[in-house]
Design an enzyme around this catalytic site. Structure first.
Site, PDB file in Angstrom:
ATOM      1  N   TYR A 144      -9.469  29.727 -64.886  1.00  0.00           N
ATOM      2  CA  TYR A 144      -8.660  28.538 -65.183  1.00  0.00           C
ATOM      3  C   TYR A 144      -9.382  27.339 -64.600  1.00  0.00           C
ATOM      4  CZ  TYR A 144      -4.676  25.301 -65.099  1.00  0.00           C
ATOM      5  OH  TYR A 144      -3.853  24.225 -65.268  1.00  0.00           O
ATOM      6  N   ASP A 239     -16.707  26.129 -60.497  1.00  0.00           N
ATOM      7  CA  ASP A 239     -15.403  25.497 -60.279  1.00  0.00           C
ATOM      8  C   ASP A 239     -14.888  26.008 -58.933  1.00  0.00           C
ATOM      9  OD1 ASP A 239     -12.765  24.794 -60.096  1.00  0.00           O
ATOM     10  OD2 ASP A 239     -12.287  25.274 -62.185  1.00  0.00           O
ATOM     11  N   LYS A 267      -7.878  20.509 -54.378  1.00  0.00           N
ATOM     12  CA  LYS A 267      -7.069  21.187 -53.347  1.00  0.00           C
ATOM     13  C   LYS A 267      -7.484  20.811 -51.916  1.00  0.00           C
ATOM     14  CE  LYS A 267      -5.859  24.737 -56.672  1.00  0.00           C
ATOM     15  NZ  LYS A 267      -4.553  24.383 -57.216  1.00  0.00           N
TER      16      LYS A 267
END
Ligand code: HOZ
Length: 428
Positions: A144, A239, A267
């Site tokens: 994702y 990622d 994050k």
């Protein structure tokens, strides 16, 4: 456990917000029941609108690595807010954060701040395409990369949680440039490269995926990707929105000993404020506006409060590598404590763990890619999730999300968690 107030809030929220939430996994759709509304948090604990306390294993899906309301970040943010919440001009704090990262992460020569992991991955792909002059890229099923159109094809996280891994609204024109490979399967990548000679701008992946639960790369897989990219002149994008500054200061690159050409962050980099970033080789990064022709911009990019929060946290993490060893030790204690409980129950299960990321899959076969991740028994997960919630332990409300530990977790929190797991498994 009383949850009247959460129920009321969810009913009210649903009148104004689609599904009552601003990010879908939070709606509890795959585990059933109504979402819990959190009022405040401190250290390792979440407190909900009904006054219940939970030990938190979401950590805001990663960022709260030091625990909630960690004083140094709170104080720095308060001071920064007094100087105004946004200028729309360059500020010195942007340099501080960028310098810290560029000096510490070997192949990140330049870094551009954005507002989310989604923005970071969208921008990185556009940059890779613009720089290489090629249109296609390879992604992995179950990885994702946020909700950019070209990534919502066999995507993990909320997309698979809610049963729509390939989203309507993504046009066939967009989808045709996204090539799908299987994680941990180099042959699937080689076949795509062979079938699309000279057309592939980039390979993007979560080097240690956390969006189909936590999954570990098998020996040679990541190094093999690096070799394919070198040979075929393809840009390798890691990622690291989940893994960056979480598995260690150097993220998955350092953990795995493989360097990417571009890296995306989110994050932890924002300490709980909305920050994303992408960085990498100078020759590629200098291709972004204003120096280069690939456009990307943002009014709130490099926001002074967000930069202050991120810098305060990252400086602490860089100066205190023991945070990572302690976190990994705590996560190991959880794993070691779960094995005998699950074995005693006689239930099929797999545990995948890397550092402070861990997943419990109710499955009888190793979970190593998207197909095997989907074989887990979701009914068991649902029951386990709700039983744990009743016991005061807040796990991610989806079998496809990793648990994230925070540094504030105490030994007694871990004991409580394992006792809760024992009690919860008895109810399955
Ligand atoms: N998609 C993120 C987790 N993989 C965030 C989920 C949320 O915040 O609801």
């Amino acid at each position: 456990m009383k949850n009247t107030q959460s129920k009321n809030l969810f009913n009210e929220a649903s009148k104004y917000i689609p599904g009552g939430v601003n990010s879908p996994v939070r709606a509890f759709k795959s585990v059933g029941g109504d979402p819990i509304f959190i009022e405040r948090a401190k250290g390792s604990y979440l407190f909900d609108a009904d006054g219940n306390r939970y030990i938190d294993y979401i950590a805001s899906w990663g960022p709260m690595i030091m625990g909630h309301a960690w004083e140094p970040v709170i104080e720095a943010v308060q001071k920064a807010a007094e100087r105004s919440t946004s200028f729309g001009t360059p500020t010195e704090m942007e340099i501080e954060l960028a310098r810290l990262i560029v000096n510490e992460i070997p192949n990140v020569d330049r870094i551009r701040m954005v507002n989310s992991g989604t923005e970071a991955t969208m921008s990185a792909i556009r940059l890779a395409r613009g720089f290489s002059g090629k249109n296609k890229f390879i992604k992995f099923a179950g990885n994702y990369h946020g909700h950019g159109d070209s990534f919502l094809i066999k995507a993990g996280s909320g997309a698979v949680t809610l049963g729509h891994p390939s989203s309507p609204g993504v046009t066939p024109g967009t989808a045709q440039d996204t090539l799908l490979a299987e994680y941990n399967d180099l042959a699937s990548v080689e076949a795509l490269v062979k079938a699309n000679p000279g057309e592939i701008a980039a390979i993007i992946l979560e080097p240690i995926p956390g969006n189909m639960g936590c999954i570990l790369p098998e020996a040679g897989f990541i190094k093999g990707l690096r070799e394919i990219c070198n040979k075929e002149d393809i840009i390798l994008i890691f990622d690291e929105v989940m893994t960056g500054f979480r598995l260690g200061f150097g993220g998955a690159q350092a953990t795995l000993g493989v360097e990417a050409d571009l890296v995306t962050y989110g994050k932890v980099i924002g300490a709980g404020l909305p920050v994303g970033a992408y960085g990498g080789r100078a020759d590629i990064m200098e291709y972004i506006a204003p120096n280069g022709p690939v456009y990307q911009a943002g009014t709130l990019s490099g926001n002074p409060i967000a930069m202050t929060a991120g810098y305060t946290l990252l400086k602490h993490l860089k100066e205190n590598p023991s945070v990572y060893t302690d976190l990994a030790k705590k996560c190991g204690q959880i794993e070691d404590g779960l094995h005998p409980l699950l074995q005693e129950k006689g239930i099929d299960y797999q545990i995948n763990r890397q550092g402070s990321m861990i997943s419990l899959h109710f499955s009888n076969s190793p979970v190593r890619d998207f197909e095997s991740a989907k074989l887990g028994d979701n009914q068991h997960f649902r029951n386990f999730f709700h039983a744990m919630l009743e016991e005061g332990v807040y796990l991610p409300p989806s079998a496809y999300e990793s648990w994230f530990l925070n540094a504030a977790l105490s030994d007694s929190d871990i004991d409580h968690t394992l006792q809760a797991a024992k009690n919860s498994l008895e109810k399955l």
